[in-house]
Design an enzyme around this catalytic site. Sequence first.
Site, mmCIF file in Angstrom:
data_model
loop_
_atom_site.group_PDB
_atom_site.id
_atom_site.type_symbol
_atom_site.label_atom_id
_atom_site.label_comp_id
_atom_site.label_asym_id
_atom_site.label_seq_id
_atom_site.Cartn_x
_atom_site.Cartn_y
_atom_site.Cartn_z
ATOM 1 N N CYS A 13 0.868 -1.181 0.000
ATOM 2 C CA CYS A 13 0.000 0.000 0.000
ATOM 3 C C CYS A 13 0.905 1.232 0.000
ATOM 4 O O CYS A 13 2.036 1.164 -0.491
ATOM 5 C CB CYS A 13 -1.004 -0.015 1.161
ATOM 6 N N ARG A 19 -3.463 -0.533 5.385
ATOM 7 C CA ARG A 19 -4.064 -1.590 4.563
ATOM 8 C C ARG A 19 -3.160 -2.793 4.344
ATOM 9 O O ARG A 19 -3.586 -3.943 4.524
ATOM 10 C CB ARG A 19 -4.497 -1.007 3.214
ATOM 11 N N ASP A 123 -12.594 -21.842 -12.078
ATOM 12 C CA ASP A 123 -13.208 -23.155 -11.891
ATOM 13 C C ASP A 123 -12.624 -23.795 -10.628
ATOM 14 O O ASP A 123 -11.413 -24.041 -10.571
ATOM 15 C CB ASP A 123 -12.909 -24.019 -13.119
#
Length: 196
Positions: A13, A19, A123
Amino acid sequence: MIAGRPFSILVVCTGNICRSPLAEQLLAARLADSSTPFVVMSAGTMAQDGAAMDATAADMSRAYGGAPEAHQATYLTEMLAESADLVLTAAREHRAAVVRLSPRASRRSFTLEQFARLAEASDPAELAAADSPADVVRLVASMRGMVPPLDDPEAEDIVDPYRRGPDVHERAAADVDRAVDAIVAALRAPDGSAAA
């Protein structure tokens, strides 16, 4: 990733006090019992080396299961960007800074929100069949051209809570927590210990 070496994650960050250390600590906590060894670090594009974590951000980390006490800010360097197997950034500007330092890192660099979104669109069977977290990163990267971009590009960014009120810290922490959950589920998929 070299065989026998832990899979390394770098979170970036700006100041490395809100963060990125929050995401680092949550990732480390949630990957700790994986059968694959992970090393999680963080850095900032404008960090002052050695600075402690912001107090409110540290409270958010504790609330979500992180351990902020030992954090010391680290300035982002080319070596850090080069050496990480996966780079996760708080915002698009930080990803751009990583790629400027290390163009070769572009394929393995994502915002937290982007990686989470692409991982969730992947997937699950392919994620589980991956041989390693490095293969997961390659699979997620391959989704970049297949998943439509967000209507609002700013949705790829975690809001910067620095010097802002508790509500902004809470929003940032909730967004980091949600992204980390999706990232951990994807990275743990090959060892059969993906989060439920």
